[in-house]
Each structure stands twice: as structure tokens, then as C-alpha cells.
Design an enzyme around this catalytic site. Sequence first.
Site, short mmCIF file in Angstrom:
data_model
loop_
_atom_site.label_atom_id
_atom_site.label_comp_id
_atom_site.label_asym_id
_atom_site.label_seq_id
_atom_site.Cartn_x
_atom_site.Cartn_y
_atom_site.Cartn_z
N ALA A 39 0.86 -1.17 0.00
CA ALA A 39 0.00 0.00 0.00
C ALA A 39 0.90 1.23 0.00
O ALA A 39 2.08 1.15 0.38
CB ALA A 39 -0.89 -0.01 1.25
N GLY B 59 0.65 -4.95 0.94
CA GLY B 59 -0.55 -5.01 0.11
C GLY B 59 -0.32 -5.73 -1.22
O GLY B 59 -1.27 -6.21 -1.83
N GLU C 176 4.51 -5.15 7.52
CA GLU C 176 3.70 -4.13 8.20
C GLU C 176 4.10 -3.89 9.65
O GLU C 176 4.14 -2.75 10.10
CB GLU C 176 2.21 -4.50 8.14
N1 CO8 Z 1 4.57 3.20 -0.90
C1 CO8 Z 1 4.95 4.35 -1.47
N2 CO8 Z 1 6.07 4.49 -2.24
C2 CO8 Z 1 6.80 3.38 -2.43
C3 CO8 Z 1 6.47 2.15 -1.86
C4 CO8 Z 1 5.29 2.07 -1.06
N3 CO8 Z 1 4.85 0.94 -0.51
N4 CO8 Z 1 7.41 1.24 -2.21
C5 CO8 Z 1 8.29 1.90 -2.98
N5 CO8 Z 1 7.94 3.20 -3.12
C6 CO8 Z 1 8.65 4.25 -3.85
C7 CO8 Z 1 9.88 4.70 -3.10
O1 CO8 Z 1 9.56 5.67 -2.11
C8 CO8 Z 1 10.71 5.28 -4.23
O2 CO8 Z 1 10.26 6.56 -4.52
P1 CO8 Z 1 11.34 7.75 -4.87
O3 CO8 Z 1 12.08 7.25 -6.07
O4 CO8 Z 1 10.48 8.94 -5.15
O5 CO8 Z 1 12.22 7.87 -3.67
C9 CO8 Z 1 10.36 4.40 -5.41
O6 CO8 Z 1 9.15 3.73 -5.07
C10 CO8 Z 1 11.42 3.33 -5.67
O7 CO8 Z 1 11.63 2.65 -4.45
P2 CO8 Z 1 13.10 2.47 -3.79
O8 CO8 Z 1 14.01 3.58 -4.21
O9 CO8 Z 1 12.89 2.26 -2.32
O10 CO8 Z 1 13.54 1.13 -4.51
P3 CO8 Z 1 14.59 0.05 -3.96
O11 CO8 Z 1 14.92 -0.84 -5.10
O12 CO8 Z 1 15.70 0.70 -3.24
O13 CO8 Z 1 13.75 -0.76 -2.86
C11 CO8 Z 1 11.81 -1.88 -1.99
C12 CO8 Z 1 12.61 -1.52 -3.26
C13 CO8 Z 1 12.62 -2.86 -1.12
C14 CO8 Z 1 10.51 -2.56 -2.46
C15 CO8 Z 1 11.51 -0.61 -1.19
O14 CO8 Z 1 10.94 0.35 -2.09
C16 CO8 Z 1 10.55 -0.81 -0.07
O15 CO8 Z 1 10.92 -1.31 0.97
N6 CO8 Z 1 9.27 -0.38 -0.26
C17 CO8 Z 1 8.26 -0.48 0.77
C18 CO8 Z 1 7.80 -1.90 0.95
C19 CO8 Z 1 6.78 -1.99 2.06
O16 CO8 Z 1 7.07 -1.76 3.22
N7 CO8 Z 1 5.54 -2.35 1.70
C20 CO8 Z 1 4.48 -2.52 2.64
C21 CO8 Z 1 3.77 -1.22 2.84
S1 CO8 Z 1 2.57 -1.32 4.12
C22 CO8 Z 1 1.28 -2.13 3.40
O17 CO8 Z 1 1.33 -2.58 2.28
C23 CO8 Z 1 0.09 -2.25 4.24
C24 CO8 Z 1 -1.07 -2.87 3.51
C25 CO8 Z 1 -2.32 -2.84 4.37
C26 CO8 Z 1 -2.77 -1.42 4.61
C27 CO8 Z 1 -4.06 -1.49 5.33
C28 CO8 Z 1 -4.60 -0.13 5.68
C29 CO8 Z 1 -5.94 -0.28 6.30
#
Ligand code: CO8
Length: 267
Positions: free
Chosen positions: A73, A118, A141
Site C-alpha cells: 500500500a 498489500g 507491516e
Molecule cells: N509506498 C509508497 N512508495 C513506495 C512504496 C510504497 N509501498 N514502495 C516503494 N515506493 C517508492 C519509493 O519511495 C521510491 O520513490 P522515490 O524514487 O520517489 O524515492 C520508489 O518507489 C522506488 O523505491 P526504492 O528507491 O525504495 O527502490 P529500492 O529498489 O531501493 O527498494 C523496496 C525496493 C525494497 C521494495 C523498497 O521500495 C521498499 O521497501 N518499499 C516499501 C515496501 C513496504 O514496506 N511495503 C508494505 C507497505 S505497508 C502495506 O502494504 C500495508 C497494507 C495494508 C494497509 C491497510 C490499511 C488499512
Amino acid sequence: MADYNNLTLDVADEIAVLTITRPAALNALNSETLDELDDILNAIEKRDDIKVVILTGGPDKKGNAFKSFVAGADISEMVNFTAPEARAFGIRASKPFFKLMEMRQVTIAAVNGFALGGGCEIAMACDIRIASDNAIFGQPETGLGIIPGFGGTQRLARLVGMGRAKEMIFTCDNIDANEAYRIGLVNKVVSTDELMSTAKAMAAKIVSKGSYANAVAKAAINNGYDMDIHNAVEMEANLFGIVNDTHDKKEGMGAFLEKRKGTLTDF
Ligand code: CO8
């Protein structure tokens, strides 16, 4: 069909490829994308010319097609949520997620990279999961101070068992595609080059069967999963009665008895 900012749809041979396209955020699910998914899945469900939906993730901003399925998400949207807003976000997601699970078409997630939070959850809402060998699954999460809120605490335990689900959710450890296969989270692992061709070949096989029968079988599996076995088998018998009166049943069984190849057409 409406224009979407975060989705593309390609339909050929009764197979729809639905691609989530938010390259700047590794296809993370924000409210707009969830609403678009809900809208497009409702439209797809009405179409008789689509029998299988393959859900996948578009390339990242550098054009890498196998970087990310869905990286979760959207954290930048969730960061300032109030409690009611967070709850509403979960409910918002549950509409397209339940649609993937319950629509009459068969849904296949073709997981082409990160399936985190998500992303893992939307893959689990699909009927079948095929992963490229570089795919990464995880529920990060609790490391962010939240819980899986798009059905992850429920669907992960149902798919891989309570012990493994609790381990993944409590440790936030990611697992690779082969481990996901070993624990039953994915149906198949293939090379990146073969991901879409494998998903399409499976979809074509499903298309060649009775699509109405598959839709009824899907409902029977979903409805019976949490039922007492006696009630579940009775429910199955009721549905068996319904599929008995179709063109496909006459054609499928007739073709077998006449030693010819049948042509199943009903939805
Ligand atoms: N949300 C928003 N932006 C994201 C997300 C995300 N989940 N994942 C990646 N991005 C963005 C980064 O911020 C980055 O943006 P920018 O270039 O502007 O800085 C761009 O995508 C590229 O990402 P990275 O530079 O971080 O790429 P890497 O190759 O270094 O890393 C990863 C890739 C490992 C996937 C890393 O991006 C990461 O850890 N992302 C987050 C993963 C995560 O924690 N996901 C779970 C989120 S929580 C969730 O899903 C909850 C669901 C249920 C919600 C329920 C609510 C009721």
C-alpha cells in the site's frame, strides 16, 4: 471502458491482462488505484468475452519489467491517516480484493518482482499465483507499526497455515519465490522470461474448459471453505444440480460418448 491513470487492460483470446502501472512508486496501491481496480473489475465481470484475468505489475521508472509486482500500500498516503481514515482505506481495498476472489472469471496473479504488504495481499486475493524466480514476498507491516490490513492476516493463514503466517507477519522476513512455492503461497515458479507465457498458457487451458462450470466451481470452493463439511457438501450438491442443465454439460458429456472433441461455450 474508462481511462485509468494507474491501470492498463489488454484483452485477447478471452484472456485479460490487467497491469498496475505506477512506475514512480513500484506500483504501490493508493486510493486512486484501488478505486480504479474496483471500477475495472466490475466492468470486466460483466464481459462475456473475458474468461480469465491475469493481474501483473508494470515496469519501474527505469523500465525494468521484473522489479515490482506491487510494493505494498502507498506509505506516503497512509502516513498521516487518522484511525477512521485507516479503517476506510482497508474497506476501500476490500472491494476490489473480494472482486478478484469472487468474480465469475478466474484470476491469476503473475508476480513479477516485489510482492510486499498489500502486494502480497492482492496476489493472495487472486485464485492462482505464478511467480517469476526473482519475486520476493513479505508482510513488512509490523515493522512499520501497523498490521496487514488488506486481508493479509486472514488470507495468508488460510493459504500457508497459521504457524508460517504468524512467522512471516511477526518477523517481517521476506521470502523468495522458491520458498513461497515450498510453503504453498504460489502455485508455480518460472524464469522471468517465461512468466507471462506460463500465465497465458494456464489461462488458455482454463478458457478451453466450461467457463460457467469453472465459475460455479470457484463459488463452491470459496463458499465451502469455512463451512462445516456436511453443509459444504450439500451446498456442492445444490450447485451440481445447477450445472446439470447447461449446454456445456450436454456438449461435454455428449462429445465424450461420441468420441469427439467437445466445444464448450457457456459462461
Ligand atoms: N509506498 C509508497 N512508495 C513506495 C512504496 C510504497 N509501498 N514502495 C516503494 N515506493 C517508492 C519509493 O519511495 C521510491 O520513490 P522515490 O524514487 O520517489 O524515492 C520508489 O518507489 C522506488 O523505491 P526504492 O528507491 O525504495 O527502490 P529500492 O529498489 O531501493 O527498494 C523496496 C525496493 C525494497 C521494495 C523498497 O521500495 C521498499 O521497501 N518499499 C516499501 C515496501 C513496504 O514496506 N511495503 C508494505 C507497505 S505497508 C502495506 O502494504 C500495508 C497494507 C495494508 C494497509 C491497510 C490499511 C488499512
